[in-house]
Motif scaffolding. Structure first.
Motif, mmCIF file in Angstrom:
data_model
loop_
_atom_site.group_PDB
_atom_site.id
_atom_site.type_symbol
_atom_site.label_atom_id
_atom_site.label_comp_id
_atom_site.label_asym_id
_atom_site.label_seq_id
_atom_site.Cartn_x
_atom_site.Cartn_y
_atom_site.Cartn_z
ATOM 1 N N ARG A 82 0.797 -1.259 -0.125
ATOM 2 C CA ARG A 82 -0.006 0.046 -0.110
ATOM 3 C C ARG A 82 0.735 1.248 0.265
ATOM 4 O O ARG A 82 1.923 1.193 0.745
ATOM 5 C CB ARG A 82 -0.913 0.048 1.208
ATOM 6 N N LEU A 108 -4.111 3.118 -0.396
ATOM 7 C CA LEU A 108 -4.809 2.097 0.228
ATOM 8 C C LEU A 108 -5.673 1.654 -0.960
ATOM 9 O O LEU A 108 -5.864 0.092 -1.090
ATOM 10 C CB LEU A 108 -5.808 2.570 1.254
ATOM 11 N N LEU A 151 -3.185 4.228 10.200
ATOM 12 C CA LEU A 151 -4.219 3.304 9.549
ATOM 13 C C LEU A 151 -5.222 2.947 10.509
ATOM 14 O O LEU A 151 -6.434 2.878 10.032
ATOM 15 C CB LEU A 151 -3.400 1.858 9.762
ATOM 16 N N TYR A 156 -8.531 1.423 8.529
ATOM 17 C CA TYR A 156 -8.010 0.371 7.787
ATOM 18 C C TYR A 156 -8.718 -0.760 7.970
ATOM 19 O O TYR A 156 -8.723 -1.333 9.088
ATOM 20 C CB TYR A 156 -6.556 0.590 7.823
ATOM 21 N N ASP A 183 0.960 -6.331 7.976
ATOM 22 C CA ASP A 183 -0.132 -5.539 7.261
ATOM 23 C C ASP A 183 -0.685 -6.639 6.395
ATOM 24 O O ASP A 183 -0.140 -6.949 5.213
ATOM 25 C CB ASP A 183 0.288 -4.460 6.565
#
Length: 431
Positions: A82, A108, A151, A156, A183
């Motif tokens: 990302r 994103l 995030l 997120y 992530d």
């Protein structure tokens, strides 16, 4: 001049080429064509721009000098991470905080575009989610803590988790790191198969793709004329996606992107007990140094180990001889493992590390300079260009407000000057 060992007219001898799932050849342009949009460049930027426009009903011609995915799109480490560019806050004076936020959110969205495209067209490219940044020193951990906090603040939608030193063997079988950040919204992919699969999707929607069709002249105007050695295309709009290989297409674009060498080695397939020690969760990983290491497992459990970004413009005498000591430092127990493949290529570097997306003229677009993070950013750039062509201008306007300096010194001096400048940043990594 490109090194012919790594840049013959055909694909390099890489793991990706040896395991590609798509083998369609496209013809050489040998006629005069009139179309709505002409795209130059058969990498991820060009292929996805053509695909985005074809999905919107445009007639598109794509010209590639060599083979689809021949450049960085088919040679890179396959890390799907990302983010758009590096340090978006630095552009707040020109694009405002709303612009910074929009860029961050595009970073994103870019990964989601890849995931959705792979699913929509059933592209066989070994897409696997799961990624971790790796910290060597306390300031890296501070960066990761700030990243996770951001995030969390934007909601997120994927799992993230900070790792401390005692947790690191959950992710990587090395004692070199003091922490990391997992992530699950990033991951890794077979980049050549991704590019080739997307090209076949574009072809199925009517995009006319031509390989071995190097552009030798562009005549700008109300309707640009793009000439190759054996044919030409006249279009309402033109999109230039040469990136690191843009030299000779347009002087302004060439001056703003620097080709830098990047290299990868691939081991023999590792036994289960070995690969499960190396990367037990089969994640892609990168460390946070300027002269970084990045690595991941292939579908058949080889270690693909990359790094060695070279700003001098010269390939190393031996890619294995230069990269293998880095791999051995991270994984001493792999010292006797056989290396089956070595390859390299050029990535496009911009001075401010932000992708360059914009227009040279009202009807001439470009996308380039992904600075080593192009697998996802190319897809976002393609979408932004397609949006602008269809009248959605807001996101293109953000990119066009960002200033991109020309590298001084002309073609002969750009690489040595940047190589000297990078020494300063590498010294900072030591302290």
């Amino acid at each position: 001049m490109l090194n012919r060992k790594t840049h013959s007219a055909d694909y390099p001898d890489s793991y990706y080429v040896a395991t590609r799932s798509y083998h369609k050849d496209y013809p050489r342009l040998s006629e005069s064509i009139d179309t709505q949009v002409c795209v130059i460049g058969g990498g991820l930027s060009g292929v996805n721009t053509a695909l985005e426009l074809a999905e919107r009903g445009f007639k598109v011609v794509l010209l590639e000098a060599f083979k689809i995915g021949w450049g960085a799109s088919g040679r890179n480490g396959g890390q799907l991470i990302r983010g758009i560019g590096h340090g978006t806050e630095q552009f707040s004076n020109s694009i405002g905080q709303d612009g910074v936020k929009a860029l961050d959110l595009m970073g994103l969205e870019a990964v989601d575009i890849v995931r959705e495209r792979v699913k929509k067209y059933d592209i066989q490219c070994d897409l696997k989610m799961g990624y971790s940044d790796l910290a060597h020193k306390p300031r890296h951990m501070q960066e990761l803590e700030a990243d996770k906090a951001w995030l969390d603040s934007v909601g997120y939608g994927y799992e993230t988790r900070l790792l401390q030193k005692d947790d690191m063997h959950e992710v990587v079988g090395s004692d070199n790191y003091i922490g990391g950040l997992i992530d699950m919204g990033s991951g890794h992919v077979h980049p050549l198969n991704l590019t080739l699969g997307e090209a076949e999707a574009a072809d199925s929607l009517g995009v006319r793709i031509y390989e071995s069709s190097e552009v030798i002249d562009i005549q700008y105007g109300e309707r640009p004329v793009i000439k190759t050695a054996h044919g030409q295309v006249t279009a309402d709009k033109l999109v230039i996606c040469g990136n690191a290989y843009v030299a000779g297409l347009d002087d302004d674009l060439e001056a703003k992107v620097l080709p830098a060498g990047s290299y990868v080695i691939a081991t023999e397939p590792l036994p289960d007990e070995v690969w499960q020690r190396v990367l037990p969760q089969d994640m892609a990983v990168c460390d946070l140094r300027v002269a970084l290491d990045y690595y991941r497992l292939s579908a058949d459990k080889r270690l693909l180990f990359g790094g060695l970004c070279n700003y001098s413009g010269r390939d190393p005498k031996s890619i294995i001889g230069t990269l293998k000591p880095h791999m051995d430092d991270v994984f001493p127990y792999l010292k006797d493992v056989k290396i089956d493949y070595q390859w390299g290529g050029m990535i496009g570097i911009g001075a401010n590390r932000m992708p360059q997306v914009g227009r040279l003229h009202s009807n001439v677009y470009y996308a380039q300079a992904y600075s080593g993070h192009g697998v996802n950013a190319t897809h976002m750039s393609a979408k932004v260009i397609a949006e602008h062509i269809t009248g959605e201008t807001a996101r293109m306007e953000i990119f066009e407000k960002i200033h991109h300096m020309r590298f001084p010194g002309g073609r002969a001096l750009r690489s040595p000057m940047l190589a000297a400048g990078m020494i300063f940043h590498r010294i900072k990594d030591i302290f």
